[in-house]
Design a protein around this motif. Sequence first.
Motif, mmCIF file in Angstrom:
data_model
loop_
_atom_site.group_PDB
_atom_site.id
_atom_site.type_symbol
_atom_site.label_atom_id
_atom_site.label_comp_id
_atom_site.label_asym_id
_atom_site.label_seq_id
_atom_site.Cartn_x
_atom_site.Cartn_y
_atom_site.Cartn_z
ATOM 1 N N UNK A 387 0.838 -1.193 0.000
ATOM 2 C CA UNK A 387 0.000 0.000 0.000
ATOM 3 C C UNK A 387 0.876 1.246 0.000
ATOM 4 N N UNK A 388 0.418 2.283 -0.676
ATOM 5 C CA UNK A 388 1.096 3.571 -0.603
ATOM 6 C C UNK A 388 0.644 4.316 0.658
ATOM 7 N N UNK A 389 1.313 5.388 0.981
ATOM 8 C CA UNK A 389 0.914 6.190 2.133
ATOM 9 C C UNK A 389 -0.499 6.741 1.961
ATOM 10 N N UNK A 390 -0.839 7.120 0.722
ATOM 11 C CA UNK A 390 -2.191 7.632 0.462
ATOM 12 C C UNK A 390 -3.236 6.536 0.710
ATOM 13 N N UNK A 391 -2.935 5.312 0.274
ATOM 14 C CA UNK A 391 -3.873 4.207 0.474
ATOM 15 C C UNK A 391 -4.070 3.914 1.955
ATOM 16 N N UNK A 392 -3.001 4.029 2.749
ATOM 17 C CA UNK A 392 -3.113 3.795 4.186
ATOM 18 C C UNK A 392 -4.117 4.767 4.803
ATOM 19 N N UNK A 393 -4.111 6.015 4.343
ATOM 20 C CA UNK A 393 -5.015 7.021 4.899
ATOM 21 C C UNK A 393 -6.456 6.817 4.436
ATOM 22 N N UNK A 394 -6.626 6.358 3.181
ATOM 23 C CA UNK A 394 -7.967 6.270 2.594
ATOM 24 C C UNK A 394 -8.625 4.910 2.763
ATOM 25 N N UNK A 395 -7.886 3.955 3.246
ATOM 26 C CA UNK A 395 -8.367 2.572 3.322
ATOM 27 C C UNK A 395 -9.677 2.451 4.107
ATOM 28 N N UNK A 396 -9.836 3.198 5.161
ATOM 29 C CA UNK A 396 -11.045 3.147 5.983
ATOM 30 C C UNK A 396 -11.933 4.366 5.772
ATOM 31 N N UNK A 397 -11.718 5.091 4.697
ATOM 32 C CA UNK A 397 -12.479 6.312 4.414
ATOM 33 C C UNK A 397 -13.070 6.211 3.010
ATOM 34 N N UNK A 398 -14.247 5.558 2.845
ATOM 35 C CA UNK A 398 -14.807 5.359 1.497
ATOM 36 C C UNK A 398 -15.116 6.652 0.760
ATOM 37 N N UNK A 399 -15.570 7.671 1.459
ATOM 38 C CA UNK A 399 -15.859 8.938 0.783
ATOM 39 C C UNK A 399 -14.563 9.576 0.282
ATOM 40 N N UNK A 400 -13.532 9.569 1.127
ATOM 41 C CA UNK A 400 -12.246 10.114 0.699
ATOM 42 C C UNK A 400 -11.646 9.318 -0.448
ATOM 43 N N UNK A 401 -11.810 7.989 -0.406
ATOM 44 C CA UNK A 401 -11.291 7.148 -1.494
ATOM 45 C C UNK A 401 -12.047 7.425 -2.787
ATOM 46 N N UNK A 402 -13.369 7.619 -2.662
ATOM 47 C CA UNK A 402 -14.191 7.930 -3.844
ATOM 48 C C UNK A 402 -13.689 9.214 -4.507
ATOM 49 N N UNK A 403 -13.463 10.245 -3.692
ATOM 50 C CA UNK A 403 -13.004 11.509 -4.271
ATOM 51 C C UNK A 403 -11.597 11.368 -4.850
ATOM 52 N N UNK A 404 -10.757 10.600 -4.202
ATOM 53 C CA UNK A 404 -9.409 10.393 -4.738
ATOM 54 C C UNK A 404 -9.469 9.716 -6.105
ATOM 55 N N UNK A 405 -10.284 8.677 -6.225
ATOM 56 C CA UNK A 405 -10.393 7.979 -7.513
ATOM 57 C C UNK A 405 -11.027 8.873 -8.573
ATOM 58 N N UNK A 406 -11.991 9.694 -8.177
ATOM 59 C CA UNK A 406 -12.606 10.626 -9.145
ATOM 60 C C UNK A 406 -11.560 11.575 -9.711
ATOM 61 N N UNK A 407 -10.642 12.012 -8.844
ATOM 62 C CA UNK A 407 -9.612 12.954 -9.296
ATOM 63 C C UNK A 407 -8.558 12.289 -10.174
ATOM 64 N N UNK A 408 -8.503 10.964 -10.177
ATOM 65 C CA UNK A 408 -7.551 10.254 -11.040
ATOM 66 C C UNK A 408 -8.135 9.962 -12.414
ATOM 67 N N UNK A 409 -9.409 10.290 -12.595
ATOM 68 C CA UNK A 409 -10.077 10.011 -13.867
ATOM 69 C C UNK A 409 -10.014 11.238 -14.783
ATOM 70 N N UNK A 410 -9.810 11.032 -16.083
ATOM 71 C CA UNK A 410 -9.379 9.768 -16.687
ATOM 72 C C UNK A 410 -7.895 9.530 -16.423
ATOM 73 N N UNK A 411 -7.479 8.268 -16.283
ATOM 74 C CA UNK A 411 -6.050 8.003 -16.065
ATOM 75 C C UNK A 411 -5.241 8.447 -17.274
#
Length: 510
Positions: A387-411
């Motif tokens: 896991x990256x440091x970012x993944x460690x922080x977002x692993x238990x935060x579904x809303x934060x993970x959702x926004x992170x993935x949205x910001x990576x789109x489109x790859x």
Amino acid sequence: MPRPSDESPEQAELLRRFQDEIAGMSPGDLGSVLQQLMSARPGAGLDPFERPAPPSRRRERRADVVTYRVRVDVTGTKPPLWRRLELASDMLLDELHDVLQAAFGWTDSHLHQFGSGTEYYGRDTEYYLCPFEVEEGETGIPEGEVRIDEVLAGPGDTLFYLYDFGDGWQHTVRLETVLPREGPGPRAVCTAGRRPGPPENIGGVAGYELHSAATDPARPAGARAEFAEMFGPEVDPARIGSTPFDIAAINAELAALGPAAPPAVDLPGPLADLVHAVRNRREAVRLQQLIGQAMPDEPAALDADTAARMVRPYTWLLDRVGDRGITLTSAGYLPPAHVEAAATELGLDDEWIGKHNRENQTLPVLELRESARKAGLLRKYRGKLLLTARAQKLRADPVGLWWHLAEQLPPTSRDACENQAGLLLMIGVAAGSSEDLDGTVARTLRDVGWMRGDGTLLTSRDAHLAAGPTRTMLRRLGALTGSRFREQERTTPEGITLARAALAHWPAGC
């Protein structure tokens, strides 16, 4: 004619050209050539077959702007395929090109050329350069510098327009009436017409007439047989779409054209760059309208339950990797136990055939892991997946993970075509356009200038593949549902929210 043994290659070539030319000449033209030959001085370098540029047919522009009522006929169609248009007399030929494309339902997928003369293929016809010819360095007058009142002055005057040099769709624009122009008004209006616009690449007028007969229930059954003889029995004429003659639809498109493509200055940088890269003004207008539908003013609404459901495949993978990581196989893949677990617990086994125990043979699992890596959630280190440091922080935060993935789109990738294809797919999903997403992507990519390696036009399948990395993330997040095959994919309401959030994270003008 026998060739003398002492005849040089240059003399033989001149003789061949002479024979070819006189075979098609009128007596008057032949006499003119013979007169030049007899008056030429030896060594003067005269080429009697060189045709000088015809005298310019352009006339002085009108001082006032009026309305031209014209009728445009497609040569050779029976009954005639035509449209009646009312045009601003100061319209440039490149604007008229867009108008004719809209009026007949063309997709601007081929080259075109305007010609002014007594006939399109005439010795006195003056041709005007389309944008492609200008880019290629051809000499001549660009169509964007010629107004229609320079080539159409009074009733009865004609202008020719050829579209698709292969199928050879020749249009005759005939000025019927000159009317006063009151107020600004639309620059182009369709007032009448007959017959549907032909499908692209149908084989010209002959193919159009066969297609029209084969799709007309009032025609005899033999019409379908003739169509099958020309195109093959496997081609269903009913699946080759013509453009119905619909005045309201044509005028809506003409009204959207305006005098120029709409400004894109208020769009985020990547979207503005994409709009400006589209060389076809009609397509640029359509794209900006689609972007307007994809980016409403209100912010994306998201609740925790929806976020958790959408990011579950990524949360599962992050939990599976955990704090200790996963040791990869010697080939760099997930071990079979993890592949089987992903396929079973995430329902990915329904998407792919096989035993689902080898990652390189279970594409949905491989795509999930690669998309997580590209999104900055996973990394490889000394043969382990961590896991990256970012993944460690977002692993238990579904809303934060959702926004992170949205910001990576489109790859993003190193392939510019893939990047633009992914962005176009995102726009289509955000606009809720489930129908023929790949067709829309392919059409816009063609208008940007992309083509296949062999020089042919991009297809919907090419667009589907080019947008693959973006599609993978959208599918894993539940933005696209249904079969992996593009004909059955559909946009979900949650996917629209996700895509809109992804497009909105760029500030305007960035």
